[in-house]
Design a protein around this motif. Structure first.
Motif, PDB file in Angstrom:
ATOM      1  N   SER A  81      31.503  31.529  34.314  1.00  0.00           N
ATOM      2  CA  SER A  81      30.565  32.385  35.414  1.00  0.00           C
ATOM      3  C   SER A  81      31.094  32.321  37.141  1.00  0.00           C
ATOM      4  O   SER A  81      32.867  31.458  37.387  1.00  0.00           O
ATOM      5  CB  SER A  81      29.903  32.569  35.503  1.00  0.00           C
ATOM      6  OG  SER A  81      28.470  30.882  35.828  1.00  0.00           O
ATOM      7  N   GLY A  82      30.886  33.381  37.865  1.00  0.00           N
ATOM      8  CA  GLY A  82      31.534  33.141  39.148  1.00  0.00           C
ATOM      9  C   GLY A  82      32.601  34.477  39.580  1.00  0.00           C
ATOM     10  O   GLY A  82      32.712  34.062  40.352  1.00  0.00           O
ATOM     11  N   LEU A  83      33.224  34.564  38.415  1.00  0.00           N
ATOM     12  CA  LEU A  83      33.846  35.993  39.174  1.00  0.00           C
ATOM     13  C   LEU A  83      33.415  37.209  39.203  1.00  0.00           C
ATOM     14  O   LEU A  83      32.247  37.877  38.769  1.00  0.00           O
ATOM     15  CB  LEU A  83      34.668  36.183  37.876  1.00  0.00           C
ATOM     16  CG  LEU A  83      36.056  34.658  37.883  1.00  0.00           C
ATOM     17  CD1 LEU A  83      35.452  33.890  36.734  1.00  0.00           C
ATOM     18  CD2 LEU A  83      36.926  34.835  36.235  1.00  0.00           C
ATOM     19  N   ASN A  84      34.383  38.315  39.231  1.00  0.00           N
ATOM     20  CA  ASN A  84      33.800  39.546  39.890  1.00  0.00           C
ATOM     21  C   ASN A  84      34.264  40.629  38.244  1.00  0.00           C
ATOM     22  O   ASN A  84      33.239  40.955  37.955  1.00  0.00           O
ATOM     23  CB  ASN A  84      34.357  39.839  40.696  1.00  0.00           C
ATOM     24  CG  ASN A  84      33.800  40.035  42.454  1.00  0.00           C
ATOM     25  OD1 ASN A  84      32.696  39.849  42.337  1.00  0.00           O
ATOM     26  ND2 ASN A  84      35.135  38.789  42.429  1.00  0.00           N
ATOM     27  N   MET A 101      39.947  41.444  40.645  1.00  0.00           N
ATOM     28  CA  MET A 101      39.871  42.689  42.218  1.00  0.00           C
ATOM     29  C   MET A 101      40.859  42.324  43.267  1.00  0.00           C
ATOM     30  O   MET A 101      41.934  43.044  43.196  1.00  0.00           O
ATOM     31  CB  MET A 101      38.954  42.490  42.900  1.00  0.00           C
ATOM     32  CG  MET A 101      37.545  42.204  41.812  1.00  0.00           C
ATOM     33  SD  MET A 101      37.229  44.787  41.074  1.00  0.00           S
ATOM     34  CE  MET A 101      36.989  45.576  42.660  1.00  0.00           C
ATOM     35  N   GLY A 102      40.732  41.127  43.918  1.00  0.00           N
ATOM     36  CA  GLY A 102      41.802  41.263  45.777  1.00  0.00           C
ATOM     37  C   GLY A 102      41.996  39.948  45.323  1.00  0.00           C
ATOM     38  O   GLY A 102      42.889  39.094  46.329  1.00  0.00           O
ATOM     39  N   GLU A 103      41.810  39.084  44.176  1.00  0.00           N
ATOM     40  CA  GLU A 103      42.611  36.980  43.935  1.00  0.00           C
ATOM     41  C   GLU A 103      42.474  37.259  43.187  1.00  0.00           C
ATOM     42  O   GLU A 103      42.676  38.183  41.817  1.00  0.00           O
ATOM     43  CB  GLU A 103      41.514  36.647  44.765  1.00  0.00           C
ATOM     44  CG  GLU A 103      39.578  36.326  44.238  1.00  0.00           C
ATOM     45  CD  GLU A 103      38.805  36.016  44.815  1.00  0.00           C
ATOM     46  OE1 GLU A 103      39.138  34.969  45.901  1.00  0.00           O
ATOM     47  OE2 GLU A 103      38.479  35.900  44.200  1.00  0.00           O
ATOM     48  N   ALA A 121      46.687  39.414  49.766  1.00  0.00           N
ATOM     49  CA  ALA A 121      46.649  40.352  50.941  1.00  0.00           C
ATOM     50  C   ALA A 121      46.506  41.593  50.912  1.00  0.00           C
ATOM     51  O   ALA A 121      47.658  42.637  50.329  1.00  0.00           O
ATOM     52  CB  ALA A 121      47.369  39.799  52.334  1.00  0.00           C
ATOM     53  N   GLY A 122      45.901  42.431  51.100  1.00  0.00           N
ATOM     54  CA  GLY A 122      45.007  44.171  51.049  1.00  0.00           C
ATOM     55  C   GLY A 122      45.390  44.445  49.688  1.00  0.00           C
ATOM     56  O   GLY A 122      45.354  45.549  48.983  1.00  0.00           O
ATOM     57  N   ALA A 123      45.075  43.418  48.124  1.00  0.00           N
ATOM     58  CA  ALA A 123      44.794  43.589  46.970  1.00  0.00           C
ATOM     59  C   ALA A 123      44.006  44.512  47.022  1.00  0.00           C
ATOM     60  O   ALA A 123      42.717  44.528  47.687  1.00  0.00           O
ATOM     61  CB  ALA A 123      45.017  42.963  45.852  1.00  0.00           C
ATOM     62  N   GLN A 124      43.977  45.203  46.102  1.00  0.00           N
ATOM     63  CA  GLN A 124      42.942  45.678  45.825  1.00  0.00           C
ATOM     64  C   GLN A 124      42.014  46.126  44.145  1.00  0.00           C
ATOM     65  O   GLN A 124      40.862  46.327  44.152  1.00  0.00           O
ATOM     66  CB  GLN A 124      42.516  47.950  46.397  1.00  0.00           C
ATOM     67  CG  GLN A 124      42.404  47.610  47.889  1.00  0.00           C
ATOM     68  CD  GLN A 124      43.249  48.874  48.343  1.00  0.00           C
ATOM     69  OE1 GLN A 124      42.403  50.381  47.220  1.00  0.00           O
ATOM     70  NE2 GLN A 124      43.149  50.194  49.198  1.00  0.00           N
ATOM     71  N   GLY A 125      43.033  45.869  43.392  1.00  0.00           N
ATOM     72  CA  GLY A 125      42.704  46.499  41.959  1.00  0.00           C
ATOM     73  C   GLY A 125      43.997  45.512  41.103  1.00  0.00           C
ATOM     74  O   GLY A 125      44.504  46.158  39.764  1.00  0.00           O
TER      75      GLY A 125
END
Length: 272
Positions: A81-84, A101-103, A121-125
């Motif tokens: 667990s611990g993800l988005n 998401m961003g990582e 860096a800068g990632a959104q999706g």
């Protein structure tokens, strides 16, 4: 003569469409919290399934990874667990890489624990992941139309300006990319070639092993794409309101694993 020619053409079309089909083998319980991607582990009775368990594009901390066996039994619905909002996955040297998401989250399989997080860096999706040469990890950003490559833990931008980018596949030293309609391929990230055009953007993409591909679109269709670019639907579950998200494929057993997203289970099919 026209009727004869039309009949022959129709017969050929139907035969072509009938060449490949999917035979349902099993489906898991409908208790999986929004399954987005399935990754079968080679040589093991094991499937990793990414579970969003919340909004597909929200960093809410609810996401996790489930483990199933290859008969659809849920072994652990909350393995890590611990993800988005986890989506695509790739496995290399005992590490499970997950687009989140961003990582990119790196999970140590033996310890069943998150080892580290690699921010882009800068990632959104961030959406899909594929394993490239020498352990390089490619990850798509659907919101920004980019593809990044992570080498030795260091991310770099490879391609940008893509419309509707999602599914990724590295095979035969080439990167295949699903965009809003086209399936592209590239060797260097600079020049791309259209492999096939689908009715809408691809979510999952898997190699059959002979140059052909299997793709899925989120809305509920799985396609067979021959190496000459012919696109044929094999499964359509839109009327049943079952999604077909980021599929997994076992080339040896010819089994397609379909995560149904809002229908909350995984369904396995034999490729015929």
């Amino acid at each position: 003569m026209k009727q004869l020619l039309f009949g022959l053409a129709l017969s050929f079309t139907l035969q072509s469409q009938a060449q490949h089909s999917m035979e349902k083998l099993w489906e898991s319980d409908t208790t999986l919290a929004i399954p987005e991607s399935v990754l079968p582990v080679a040589g093991q009775d094991l499937l990793y399934v990414s579970l969003i368990d919340g909004s597909p594009w929200e960093a809410d901390g609810r996401g996790h990874i489930a483990v199933l066996n290859r008969k659809g039994k849920i072994i652990n619905s909350n393995w890590v667990s611990g993800l988005n909002a986890p989506k695509g996955m790739a496995l290399h040297n005992g590490k499970l890489y997950v687009a989140d998401m961003g990582e990119v989250v790196v999970i140590d399989v033996k310890r069943s624990a998150i080892e580290k997080r690699i921010p882009i860096a800068g990632a959104q999706g961030l959406n899909d992941i594929t394993l490239g040469a020498n352990g390089a990890v490619y990850v798509s950003d659907s919101r920004l139309g980019k593809v990044h490559r992570i080498t030795n833990g260091n991310p770099e931008l490879v391609i940008e300006g893509l419309k509707g980018v999602n599914g990724l596949l590295w095979t035969n030293n080439e990167l295949y990319i699903c965009t809003s309609n086209d399936v592209l391929k590239t060797k260097d990230g600079k020049q791309t070639q259209v492999v096939a055009t689908m009715p809408s953007g691809g979510d999952g993409i898997e190699p059959v092993g002979n140059g052909d591909l299997i793709t899925s679109i989120w809305g509920g269709v799985v396609y067979y794409i021959t190496k000459d670019g012919t696109v044929t639907p094999m499964l359509d579950t839109r009327e049943q309101k079952k999604n077909t998200a980021d599929i997994g494929y076992d080339a040896k057993e010819r089994i397609i694993y379909v995560p149904t997203f809002m229908a909350k289970n995984v369904v396995a099919y034999k490729l015929k």
